[in-house]
Design an enzyme around this catalytic site. Structure first.
Site, mmCIF file in Angstrom:
data_model
loop_
_atom_site.group_PDB
_atom_site.id
_atom_site.type_symbol
_atom_site.label_atom_id
_atom_site.label_comp_id
_atom_site.label_asym_id
_atom_site.label_seq_id
_atom_site.Cartn_x
_atom_site.Cartn_y
_atom_site.Cartn_z
ATOM 1 N N LYS A 86 -41.018 41.526 8.759
ATOM 2 C CA LYS A 86 -41.725 40.299 8.370
ATOM 3 C C LYS A 86 -43.201 40.575 8.136
ATOM 4 C CE LYS A 86 -43.294 36.319 7.826
ATOM 5 N NZ LYS A 86 -43.017 35.283 6.885
ATOM 6 N N CYS A 89 -50.293 33.057 6.801
ATOM 7 C CA CYS A 89 -49.354 34.184 6.758
ATOM 8 C C CYS A 89 -50.042 35.448 6.250
ATOM 9 C CB CYS A 89 -48.192 33.822 5.847
ATOM 10 S SG CYS A 89 -47.495 32.248 6.262
HETATM 11 N N1 SAJ Z 1 -53.020 34.968 -3.437
HETATM 12 C C1 SAJ Z 1 -53.869 35.708 -4.279
HETATM 13 N N2 SAJ Z 1 -53.303 36.515 -5.210
HETATM 14 C C2 SAJ Z 1 -51.938 36.628 -5.344
HETATM 15 C C3 SAJ Z 1 -51.103 35.868 -4.479
HETATM 16 C C4 SAJ Z 1 -51.664 35.047 -3.532
HETATM 17 O O1 SAJ Z 1 -55.100 35.627 -4.174
HETATM 18 O O2 SAJ Z 1 -51.482 37.365 -6.222
HETATM 19 C C5 SAJ Z 1 -53.622 34.126 -2.412
HETATM 20 C C6 SAJ Z 1 -53.233 32.665 -2.550
HETATM 21 O O3 SAJ Z 1 -54.179 31.989 -3.351
HETATM 22 C C7 SAJ Z 1 -53.313 32.190 -1.111
HETATM 23 C C8 SAJ Z 1 -52.902 33.422 -0.320
HETATM 24 O O4 SAJ Z 1 -53.103 34.544 -1.167
HETATM 25 O O5 SAJ Z 1 -54.632 31.840 -0.742
HETATM 26 C C9 SAJ Z 1 -51.468 33.398 0.182
HETATM 27 O O6 SAJ Z 1 -50.656 32.901 -0.859
HETATM 28 P P1 SAJ Z 1 -49.082 33.281 -0.924
HETATM 29 O O7 SAJ Z 1 -48.406 32.266 -1.726
HETATM 30 O O8 SAJ Z 1 -48.923 34.684 -1.323
HETATM 31 O O9 SAJ Z 1 -48.629 33.275 0.582
HETATM 32 P P2 SAJ Z 1 -48.056 32.165 1.529
HETATM 33 O O10 SAJ Z 1 -48.828 32.315 2.786
HETATM 34 O O11 SAJ Z 1 -47.955 30.819 0.957
HETATM 35 O O12 SAJ Z 1 -46.551 32.691 1.706
HETATM 36 C C10 SAJ Z 1 -46.327 34.012 2.084
HETATM 37 C C11 SAJ Z 1 -45.077 34.481 1.400
HETATM 38 N N3 SAJ Z 1 -44.793 35.860 1.716
HETATM 39 C C12 SAJ Z 1 -44.434 36.676 0.724
HETATM 40 O O13 SAJ Z 1 -44.427 36.313 -0.450
HETATM 41 C C13 SAJ Z 1 -44.105 38.076 1.107
HETATM 42 C C14 SAJ Z 1 -43.906 33.665 1.844
HETATM 43 O O14 SAJ Z 1 -42.708 34.159 1.283
HETATM 44 C C15 SAJ Z 1 -43.826 33.748 3.350
HETATM 45 O O15 SAJ Z 1 -42.769 32.936 3.799
HETATM 46 C C16 SAJ Z 1 -45.089 33.254 3.966
HETATM 47 O O16 SAJ Z 1 -46.182 34.065 3.489
HETATM 48 C C17 SAJ Z 1 -44.937 33.404 5.460
HETATM 49 O O17 SAJ Z 1 -44.376 32.434 6.023
HETATM 50 O O18 SAJ Z 1 -45.210 34.459 5.989
#
Ligand code: SAJ
Length: 424
Positions: A203, A257
């Site tokens: 995870k 996360c």
């Molecule tokens: N972000 C970027 N660039 C990217 C992707 C995201 O700057 O290319 C930023 C977003 O704006 C945000 C942050 O990162 O501020 C996190 O966004 P996210 O959508 O990647 O993460 P979470 O926290 O919404 O969800 C993640 C996901 N993990 C993965 O994709 C591996 C989700 O599947 C998990 O369930 C979640 O973390 C968790 O519960 O851990």
């Protein structure tokens, strides 16, 4: 049918309780927050998630889901409590400890105990099991214990609870099998069985992979800001390579996360986890970088005391979650630098932070610059002419590569994108 007791009714615990209740089980949701219990008992919600209100009504009316501030005797106990990162960047496992302690008087031979919260590897072995041993049970033999991490994202929780593959890590094979059998009540995805510590590791490395990848994209954006390249275009083109998947730059990494889980890994071997720690610092420096760019844009336009309209408070697009949002760090920095700003987010209806306003008009009134900080779909639909009519100067700084540049330029806006100095 099983009797299930879920400890912790947040973004994960509540939807999970509802899913089990919808699929033939008798579920009791426990949370220490009395207000949450009162609301849920009246079928009121403390979180926003598509479809959750109807689902909650259905299972509460059917009597399959009850709530209180105490655990009850059950066949299965699922612990889904918060695991925030402390000031010193180590995992705060207080809720895991108190949640585990709370079920000790209720567990009996043959019960299944599942930890869903995201934790540093070895938490089941080194933190939970010693507490469960305070019961009279021979824990290794009398209980089934496992870790099954959550990987759903806010806004798509129910679809992902059902559709995502599930990692299940038991303290022994039978624990893994029992856990898989239970989740088969609603999980349509594949099951991947392993041991508890590996499941904990899986995870955190999923999210650490993203954090490091995002840090790489942010570094590319900073380089591109100096060499006349559009990093978004370069990344898009590079990703056409079948084995390249560079993530997106932005004003920082928010949420509970991606911004948190890498610390759970780094804390185990801080002197080894150099790149993981550096990526965290790179991403955490992006809000300050965004403010530097705001100041540079004002200087280039000879605006001495710029008034800035920030659009987007949530940590990501189309949700109402501000946890660890880069916008909050950007607002802090603007305050420190004495720059006037307003902040507006259509998904955040109640005022939660200073200088936050409830309407777009208030946000834009006499502003010199509008800054896009969150990729909310609704921002793409704004009409530049309407925006311009409210502003003093027509400058837009897009940190999420969200807006259509031509549409804004045609309305007389100076258009600047983070990580893009092509043709500038
Ligand atoms: N972000 C970027 N660039 C990217 C992707 C995201 O700057 O290319 C930023 C977003 O704006 C945000 C942050 O990162 O501020 C996190 O966004 P996210 O959508 O990647 O993460 P979470 O926290 O919404 O969800 C993640 C996901 N993990 C993965 O994709 C591996 C989700 O599947 C998990 O369930 C979640 O973390 C968790 O519960 O851990």
């Amino acid at each position: 049918m099983k009797k299930i007791c879920v400890i912790g009714l947040g973004y994960i615990g509540l939807p999970t309780s509802i899913m089990f209740a919808k699929n033939g089980h008798e579920v009791h949701g426990m949370d220490v927050n009395k207000k949450v219990i009162e609301k849920l008992s009246n079928k009121e919600l403390h979180i926003e998630e598509p479809g959750i209100q109807e689902a909650l009504n259905e299972v509460v009316d059917a009597g399959n889901l009850t709530f209180s501030t105490e655990p009850v005797e059950a066949d299965v106990f699922i612990i889904a409590v918060p695991t925030p990162v402390a000031e010193d960047k180590t995992a705060n496992l207080d809720y895991v400890r108190s949640g585990t302690k709370s079920i000790v008087p209720f567990i009996k031979k043959g019960d299944l105990v599942i930890l869903e919260s995201t934790v540093p590897p070895r938490t089941v072995e080194d933190v939970m099991m010693p507490i469960l041993k305070e019961s009279s049970l021979d824990v290794e033999k009398d209980l089934y214990i496992s870790h099954s991490p959550e990987r759903v994202i806010p806004g798509k929780i129910f679809q992902e609870l059902e559709g995502n593959d599930r990692i299940v890590g038991g303290i022994n094979q039978e624990s893994s099998e029992q856990t898989k059998k239970l989740y088969q009540s609603f999980v349509k995805g594949n099951f991947h069985l392993t041991d508890a510590t590996t499941a904990e590791m899986v995870k955190v490395i999923e999210n650490t992979y993203r954090d490091v990848n995002i840090a790489f994209a942010n570094e590319l954006a900073k380089i591109s800001d100096q060499i006349g390249v559009n990093a978004w275009e370069a990344i898009k083109l590079a990703n056409y390579h079948p084995r390249v998947n560079i993530h997106q730059p932005g004003p920082g990494v928010g949420g509970h996360c991606i911004a948190v889980d890498p610390w759970f890994l780094a804390e185990l071997q801080p002197e080894v986890a150099k790149m993981i720690t550096l990526a965290r610092h790179t991403n955490d420096e992006m809000p300050a970088y965004a403010v530097e760019r705001i100041q540079k844009i004002a200087r280039e336009n000879n605006i001495d005391n710029p008034v800035v309209a920030l659009l987007g408070l949530s940590y990501k697009g189309n949700v109402d979650d501000m946890r660890e949002s880069p916008s909050l760090k950007i607002m802090e920095q603007l305050n420190k630098d004495g720059i006037s700003y307003t902040a507006y987010d259509p998904h955040i209806k109640d005022i939660r932070v200073p200088h936050q306003v409830v309407t777009l008009e208030e946000a834009l009134d006499q502003a010199d610059m509008v800054v896009i900080l969150t990729d909310h779909r609704v921002f793409k639909e704004y009409q530049p002419e309407q925006i311009a009519s409210l502003m003093k100067n027509k400058i837009v700084f897009d940190t999420k590569n969200l807006l259509e540049e031509d549409k804004w330029r045609e309305s007389g806006f100076e258009f600047i994108r983070l990580g893009d100095t092509k043709n500038r």
